[in-house]
Structure formats: C-alpha cells, structure tokens
Design an enzyme around this catalytic site. Structure first.
Site, PDB file in Angstrom:
ATOM      1  N   ARG A 271      19.606   6.120   9.959  1.00  0.00           N
ATOM      2  CA  ARG A 271      20.099   4.693   9.613  1.00  0.00           C
ATOM      3  C   ARG A 271      21.346   4.848   8.561  1.00  0.00           C
ATOM      4  O   ARG A 271      21.096   5.604   7.753  1.00  0.00           O
ATOM      5  CB  ARG A 271      19.102   3.738   9.148  1.00  0.00           C
ATOM      6  CG  ARG A 271      17.931   3.532  10.162  1.00  0.00           C
ATOM      7  CD  ARG A 271      16.952   2.533   9.453  1.00  0.00           C
ATOM      8  NE  ARG A 271      16.125   3.024   8.566  1.00  0.00           N
ATOM      9  CZ  ARG A 271      16.635   2.644   7.284  1.00  0.00           C
ATOM     10  NH1 ARG A 271      17.361   1.881   6.902  1.00  0.00           N
ATOM     11  NH2 ARG A 271      15.944   3.371   6.140  1.00  0.00           N
ATOM     12  N   LEU A 374      11.305  11.501   9.492  1.00  0.00           N
ATOM     13  CA  LEU A 374      10.672  11.887  10.962  1.00  0.00           C
ATOM     14  C   LEU A 374      11.783  12.593  11.810  1.00  0.00           C
ATOM     15  O   LEU A 374      11.578  13.375  12.673  1.00  0.00           O
ATOM     16  CB  LEU A 374      10.285  10.637  11.539  1.00  0.00           C
ATOM     17  CG  LEU A 374       9.003  10.013  10.918  1.00  0.00           C
ATOM     18  CD1 LEU A 374       8.817   8.578  11.623  1.00  0.00           C
ATOM     19  CD2 LEU A 374       7.826  10.944  10.656  1.00  0.00           C
ATOM     20  N   VAL A 375      13.168  12.357  11.468  1.00  0.00           N
ATOM     21  CA  VAL A 375      14.131  13.077  12.187  1.00  0.00           C
ATOM     22  C   VAL A 375      13.932  14.529  12.102  1.00  0.00           C
ATOM     23  O   VAL A 375      13.986  15.489  12.996  1.00  0.00           O
ATOM     24  CB  VAL A 375      15.542  12.654  11.707  1.00  0.00           C
ATOM     25  CG1 VAL A 375      16.545  13.508  12.343  1.00  0.00           C
ATOM     26  CG2 VAL A 375      15.855  11.328  11.940  1.00  0.00           C
ATOM     27  N   ASP A 494     -25.161   0.609 -25.664  1.00  0.00           N
ATOM     28  CA  ASP A 494     -23.913   0.903 -26.169  1.00  0.00           C
ATOM     29  C   ASP A 494     -24.055   0.055 -27.807  1.00  0.00           C
ATOM     30  O   ASP A 494     -24.839  -0.938 -27.822  1.00  0.00           O
ATOM     31  CB  ASP A 494     -22.971   0.537 -25.594  1.00  0.00           C
ATOM     32  CG  ASP A 494     -21.811   0.292 -26.299  1.00  0.00           C
ATOM     33  OD1 ASP A 494     -21.455   1.380 -26.748  1.00  0.00           O
ATOM     34  OD2 ASP A 494     -20.863  -0.611 -26.112  1.00  0.00           O
TER      35      ASP A 494
END
Ligand code: GDG
Length: 723
Positions: A271, A374-375, A494
């Site tokens: 792109r 992905l290319v 505590d």
C-alpha cells in the site's frame, strides 16, 4: 457457541452492477477465520458498512456464505473523523514510530470513542453467554472495554495487527486519551501481538499508566487474569505455493519474463504508505545504479504501489514524493530503450501478483516499521521453484521469523545497495537452501495455525470474572459460622491499611492499646493461629509486637518469627547501595518523598508529595530501576504511592506456603489491602480460605471490606466467639 469476529470493515464487497451479489474478500484473515468453522462454531462478523442500508437490504437475502454478517451503518462524517482522523492520523503514525505525523484533535478522539460505542451497541444484540468475541486492530481498542462493561462474563480476545510501540511514544498522547487506550484493553481476556517486543512494550505501558504489574505476561485486573502473548500472523502457504502451477499464473509469469528478457527483476508491492519505506527503497536502488554502471539496462525494478487512505494529507504528500523520485531516477539513469523503474499506482489481481512473485529475482521489502508484513511471507511461499532472494527490512515483524532472508536497515541506502549486489550474485544452490528453510517455517506456522492457536487459547482461559463482593449480613454470618464451627483457624492480617489506617509517614502508624487488646484476645483463643504479615522491617515488627503471641512476617516474606526470627529467603542484595543512591537522588528532586531502608529491601515513598509530579517521578524511577536491575535478583514493586525493590523470591504468598500447612486448618481468613497482598490471596484462594481486600482496587480476593474500621469490627466479632 458463536465466534464473533469484529474488524473495521466487513470482509466483503457489494457487487452493485446488473447482477448484484455479495463477494467475500480473499485475504488471509478471512480464510483464517473461515477455517474456524471446523470447530462447529457459528461464525459471525461485525464491521462498519461501506454501503447503504438500502443496498444491503436489496442484496443480503441472496447471501448464503460462511459468515453471518452484521454491518454497522455509521454516518459518513463521523466515520471520517474516526477512521481518517484518530485511527489513521494519530494511532497509525504513533504506533509506527512517526510521532511528528501525529495530528491529535479532540473531536476526532471523541468520534473514535463514539464509533466504538455504536459497535458495542450493535454487538449487544448478538452476544450470548458462551460466545467468544475476537476484536481486531487499533481502530477498536475502546470496544473491548465497552463490551466488557456490558458482558462481565463473556470471553473477549483482542489482536493488534500493527506494532505496539514503546511507552515513550504512548506517553505523547494527552493523558485521558492514553489512560483510555491502556485501560480499555484490560477488558480483554487475551491480548495478542505479532512479536514479543510488542508484548513487552504493552506490559510496560500498562504498568506505567495504570500501575498494574504483569506476572509472566499475565495481568490481574478486576478479578480476571488477562493473558498477553505473541501470535505471529501468517498466510495460507498452500494457496500461494500451489498458485505456481495455475495456468493463469504460468501465463502471467511467461509474459513478464518475455517482457524483461535478459534483465534481472526486482519487485515490490505494498500500500502506498509512509511506513512502508518506499522512498528509502528507491534511494537505495538509485545508490545501487550509481555504483554499478555495469548493471544498466540489465536490471528493472517493478514497483507496485496500491492506493491507500489517499484523502489523508500525509498520504497524498508521500505519493508526490515517491512519484517525483521515480521520475528523477528514471530520468537520471534511464534512456529511451530502458526505464530502471516500472511503476504502477494501482492494485493487481491474485494471478498477476503470483505471476510477479514467481518471475522476479529479488523481492525488495523495506518498511520503516511493519507489524508483520505478509508480502514477504507470500513471496517465499509462492516460490515453488525455490528460486529468488528476499531482501527484508529488519524493522518488520516478519524479520524475526524469516532469518534466512537478507536483512537490512531500511534507512541505510548503502546497505540496501550492498544487499542488492549480494542478492544478484547469490548462487542457485544458496537461494534454494534459504528458500527451503523459510518455506518450512511458513508452512509450519501458517495462518490457520495462527487463528486456531488464538481461539484455542481463548477457550482454555478459565473465565473467572467474579469481582469481590462486599460482605452483606448473610455473607458475614456464613463466615462467622464457619469460624465458630472450626477447630483450628488461621487468621492472616496485613498491617498498614488493613488493621491500622494508612498514615502520612510509616512511623506514625504504631499500634494503639485497642489494637493490642484485640490481638491479645484473638491470640488468646487456642484455636486461632494469628499471623501479621507486613512489608515492615523486622525491627519495627519486633518492637511493636514483641508481647503479642502472633507469627510475624516482615519485609514481604523475607523474615518470619514464630519462636525466633528466621530468614525465609536469601537476603543477598548486592544492588542495595546503588539503588539507595538512585532513590536518594529522586528524593532530593521531588519534595516530600523519602527513602525507607529495610535490611533486604528499599522503598521510595511518595504519599505526601504533590500527586501528579510525584507519580511522573515514580514512572521515571521504575523505568530506570528496570534497566539497572535487569540481571539481578531484585523485584520492583509498583505499590500504592511507594516503589519498592526487594529480592525476587520474597513474597507474602511464598512466605505463607513455607510457614503453614493449610490442611491443618478448617478455616482460613486472609485480609489485606495492598498489591503485595495479592499473591497471598491467590495462595489462600487455592486452599479454599476466605480472602478479603480492604478498600477499592483490582484484586484476586473474593470479598471486600470498605475500610479499616470494618476490618476491626469484624475481628472484634471473631474475638468474642468461643471465648
Ligand atoms: C497490516 C499490518 C500486518 C497488497 N497489494 C495487493 C495485494 N496486497 C495484499 C498482499 C498482502 C496484504 O495486501 C498486505 O499485507 P501486509 O502485511 O504487507 O501490510 P498491511 O496492509 O499494512 O497490513 C501488517 C498485516 O496487517 C496482517 O496482520 O502484517 O504489518 O500493517 O496480503 O498480498 N493483493 C493483491 N493485489 C494487490 O495489488 N491481490
């Protein structure tokens, strides 16, 4: 059970010509989600419609695909503010480390939240209790929390397709905006990223913004465990690999090879986006031409740039820059017989793409940042002939997996030039070895494994969203009954914030006579074992409770006293002097903060300091200490208005496990207020005891008391039973 997939757009296009139809897109994500239908779950997909309601109503009756589609119709202007505005003019540049491209506008942020709210509203009507919701990408971050608020029990997964940047980038955003972004994702049960460095950046960001620390990449939030992990996305390997023999692809390949006969072919497709590094790629290629005159007319670079977000100014600008540069390079090095760059501004179909992947000699992929890319994987998978060389930017997620590619820094034109030369000289044998290894990797970790792993992980997460419940009269009675019937009871308390209200400075919180009296009564009853477990040092506990018959645990579990004091963990703290120096510096710089020294740990307290400035300082301190202590045995605790460094093995949970055999007690009551009490809550939950958190805040405890007086009144009730 349904799987409800949510992404910005639906995976379809509407064919509006004479034969209207719905066409399912052919991307990897679509096939990956489609493949989940094998798990017998109905697949639903929600996304913003890019068509009108009328168009949808006229076409949808004829649709019978794998997905049940739920388009959400959003006003065009609102969509622009959300998509072009906040999503792609703030989050996209910021997440890709382009902070100077960020254009923050309050109304666009509001539109972003607004669209997410609309989506939540739509999904509300679809969701059923045992569904799995899978939300995709940066456009949809607030949706996670909107859905969580509506459905406390539903399983929600989120996957980010782009990088998650360092906290240093996130902190650029206005405070409320970054708080919403970090906080929203905490509505998920599983948060997935492509790589471990994005995971790391995310957990650091969450800690810096919310103070919530991860433990083994799990966060404890509102009684839920949030799992954070890397799920590197991939492709349909077979689809690309098998395409090699398709007649249409063969024809395309033959055409391309004939067209550029006698020339080596470099290829790229992406792109047209400033993150993809097209400008630097071209400069690197120009550098190669400049330095290798022997390659003139023997090489061609086919560059396909696909139009993208072209109504955002930065994208238009980029197109101009790239096209000018292409013209310049072609003008400078080309001639009437040969253009060094063949440029197409427009997409190609799948067969053409496969034809290009399989006819080129080198794929040159150079993003400045890319979540995955992905290319690169598609190129490798396409090469059934095991020929061709992948030149890949080391700033892509894919570079972490495709280590047999030739990696380079995308801004370094000289390195690009060197790598092109290397690629052109690579022997067939070396190409084959590298291709083979990368193909095995992609085949093994294909996109179907990716989606399957994510969904299986979601299914395996036991969803316990029970937020602690305030004791009502019935709950309180039932606990008192259990206590009354018990023969042996373990009461774990505590100290600060639990049985003594928090004070501006630690020494002001000494016990008073009433508290001594209460503890005496509790310990007097032979069925009780009382344990006071604190972050305080042993000297203080010794001074205060010398005459009390309680087990004492000091410094969050480093020391314990039954008859005499014992060390529960090694208190070897070689880092202490240096950490003290660092903390002292922070105290000097930040008024009303101070350092508390204990025998095996150090605390920087900022309770009395100006809230905003001291919080910012505490983030700096944690940042600095995290690096400083990276290979030491120290743990940094981001507590309530305190930063504490202590030996890694020291924890209240571990201490309790070492001191007590829980089987011996038929009633176990554990009360605490701080983050350091959380691991003892986990331990006591496991043995079926009562865990009670004092005051607000996220917790593993099952119950809640509002404040210290409520704890004391409850303990008084206990002390009066079985006397
Ligand atoms: C985002 C993240 C992450 C492109 N042009 C044509 C065409 N494509 C196809 C490619 C590939 C896909 O588009 C592009 O995917 P990338 O991963 O390279 O990049 P982004 O679009 O930025 O995707 C990225 C991805 O999400 C997945 O999580 O990897 O980091 O930015 O599949 O083949 N396909 C066809 N013609 C084209 O002209 N047929």
């Amino acid at each position: 059970m349904k799987i409800i997939n949510i992404s910005n757009r639906l995976p379809i296009s509407l064919q509006k010509d004479n034969k209207p139809a719905i066409k399912i897109s052919s991307g990897g994500l679509v096939s990956a989600v489609q493949s989940l239908s094998g798990s017998k779950s109905a697949l639903h997909w929600v996304g913003v419609a890019d068509f009108t309601i009328d168009e949808w109503l006229s076409i949808c009756p004829s649709y019978s695909g794998d997905f049940i589609l739920h388009p959400v119709f959003i006003d065009e202007n609102l969509y622009k503010l959300y998509y072009n505005g906040f999503s792609n003019s703030v989050l996209w540049p910021l997440f890709h480390y382009f902070p100077s491209f960020v254009e923050y506008k309050k109304n666009e942020f509001e539109a972003y939240l607004g669209v997410n709210r609309l989506l939540a509203h739509k999904i509300k009507d679809i969701i059923e209790p045992d569904d799995i919701v899978w939300i995709h990408d940066y456009h949809m971050i607030p949706l996670v929390t909107y859905l969580r608020d509506l459905f406390p029990e539903i399983k929600i997964g989120f996957f980010l397709h782009v990088p998650f940047p360092s906290y240093e980038l996130i902190r650029i955003l206005p405070k409320n905006c970054r708080d919403i972004l970090a906080g929203s994702l905490l509505g998920a049960d599983l948060i997935g990223f492509h790589t471990y460095d994005y995971v790391q950046h995310f957990v650091t960001t969450v800690q810096m913004i919310t103070g919530i620390q991860h433990k083994n990449f799990k966060l404890n939030y509102n009684g839920r465990k949030i799992h954070i992990d890397a799920f590197p996305i991939s492709i349909d390997f077979e689809k690309f690999n098998n395409a090699y023999n398709k007649p249409e692809v063969f024809a395309e390949r033959t055409k391309i090879k004939k067209l550029y006969a006698g020339k080596k072919i470099l290829f790229s497709v992406d792109r047209l986006d400033y993150t993809k590094g097209i400008k630097y790629r071209l400069q690197g290629y120009a550098h190669f031409l400049e330095n290798n005159p022997g390659w003139m007319e023997k090489i061609v670079f086919i560059l396909i740039a696909v139009p993208s977000r072209d109504n955002i100014a930065k994208y238009e600008e980029r197109k101009e820059i790239i096209e000018k540069l292409i013209a310049h390079i072609n003008g400078k090095y080309g001639n009437y017989r040969w253009a060094p760059i063949v440029y197409q501004y427009g997409s190609v179909n799948f067969d053409q793409l496969s034809g290009l992947y399989t006819s080129c000699d080198v794929a040159l992929i150079s993003p400045i940042r890319d979540g995955m890319n992905l290319v690169a994987k598609e190129f490798i998978a396409s090469r059934q002939d095991k020929r061709g060389v992948l030149l890949l930017s080391d700033m892509t997620g894919a570079a972490k997996e495709l280590t047999e590619s030739l990696l380079f820094n995308p801004l370094d034109e000289e390195e690009i030039c060197i790598k092109i030369t290397h690629a052109l000289k690579m022997t067939d044998q070396e190409q084959e070895i590298r291709m083979d290894r990368m193909q095995k990797q992609i085949k093994r970790n294909n996109v179907f494994n990716w989606s399957n792993n994510f969904i299986e992980k979601m299914k395996s997460i036991s969803h316990n969203s029970s937020t602690p419940i305030d004791f009502d009269e019935t709950g309180r009675r039932s606990m008192l009954n259990k206590y009354t019937q018990a023969e042996k009871c373990l009461i774990i308390l505590d100290y600060d914030g639990t049985i003594k209200p928090l004070q501006p400075s630690p020494e002001m919180a000494a016990p008073d006579d009433q508290l001594y009296e209460l503890l005496a009564e509790l310990t007097h009853n032979t069925k009780n074992t009382v344990c006071i477990i604190s972050g305080r040092d042993k000297k203080t506990l010794e001074t205060w409770f010398n005459n009390t018959k309680a087990t004492l645990v000091a410094e969050h579990g480093i020391f314990a006293k039954t008859d005499r004091w014992n060390k529960l963990v090694i208190d070897n703290v070689p880092w202490k002097a240096e950490v003290q120096k660092i903390m002292n510096k922070f105290s000097e710089n930040c008024a009303n903060t101070f350092v508390e020294e204990k025998s095996a740990s150090l605390c920087w307290h900022y309770r009395m300091a100006a809230p905003e400035a001291s919080l910012a300082q505490s983030r700096e301190l944690i940042n600095l200490l995290s690096d400083f202590l990276i290979s030491s045995n120290a743990n940094i605790l981001d507590g309530h208005k305190v930063v504490e460094v202590k030996p890694v093995q020291a924890s209240k949970g571990n201490a309790l496990k070492m001191l007590f055999d829980f089987q011996q007690y038929d009633c176990c009551i554990c009360i605490g207020d701080d983050k350091t009490d959380e691991d003892m809550f986990e331990v006591i939950n496991e043995c079926g005891g009562y865990t009670i958190k004092v005051s607000e805040g996220h917790t593993f405890a099952k119950h809640r008391f509002n404040d210290v007086p409520e704890v004391l009144s409850f303990l008084h009730e206990l002390s009066e039973i079985n006397q």
